[in-house]
Design a protein around this motif. Structure first.
Motif: not given
Length: 211
Positions: A1-10, A50-53
């Motif tokens: 299963m792919k790792k789920r990523i949240l990108l947080v940048d304005d 799975d991770i927030a950047i």
């Protein structure tokens, strides 16, 4: 299963660049993006990642506060700080605050992907620069810069005061009483051997903690 990523940048151009980089990898997927800390918190309440950047410098709710709130509402979520500030400016304080890794946006694409995979696998990621900072902290504690001697909460209050926020605003944002904020302010000024909020702002600008 792919790792789920949240990108947080304005900055949308930064998010687009990261998405393009990440989605070249078969095991990673950007499943959501946020342009602010508040938006990130709303997404984390509704979805699993799975991770927030996370970037540091964002309007309304900066990355320092967003990291704290993410840990409160989803403590199992791993966070990688990807910032325009160098490791020397923020990394040690944010590692103490619970992020799993810290990289400058100047890092090469291969290192960014390596950091994401390392953190998704349950480990911390230490860049060469951050590992060197940690080694210096252990071997030369007297060489710490003034803000590196602050506790996590003291650093939060320091950052907000240096950014021009009033004790009342800080109390509301951190869910503290104004009296408690004033106590933290006094501790910060004492530890840093400074006298006024203007001194804190000058120190922060001089050390490139705020711009």
């Amino acid at each position: 299963m792919k790792k789920r990523i949240l990108l947080v940048d304005d900055h949308s151009i930064v998010r687009n660049g990261l998405r393009s980089l990440i989605e070249l990898e078969d095991d990673l997927s950007v499943t959501a993006e946020a342009a602010s800390g508040m938006e990130a918190l709303q997404l984390v309440r509704k979805q699993d990642f799975d991770i927030a950047i996370l970037d540091i410098s964002m309007p309304h709710k900066n990355g320092v506060d967003t990291l704290r709130d993410l840990q409160r509402i989803k403590p199992e979520l791993a966070v990688l700080i990807l910032s325009g500030y160098s490791e020397e400016q923020y990394a040690l304080n944010l590692i103490r605050s619970g992020c799993r890794g810290y990289l400058s946006k100047d890092a090469n694409p291969e290192e960014i992907i390596k950091a994401i995979r390392t953190i998704c696998n349950g480990r911390r990621y230490l860049s060469v620069e951050l590992a060197d900072l940690l080694a210096r902290e252990l071997t030369k504690p007297s060489d710490k810069r003034l803000h590196e001697m602050l506790s996590q909460r003291e650093f939060q209050v320091f950052y907000k005061l240096a950014s021009g926020k009033s004790p009342t605003e800080i109390a509301n944002e951190l869910f503290l009483s104004v009296k408690t904020v004033s106590t933290y302010r006094a501790r910060v000024l004492e530890k840093m051997n400074l006298k006024t909020n203007a001194d804190l702002t000058y120190y922060s600008i001089k050390n490139e903690l705020i711009t």
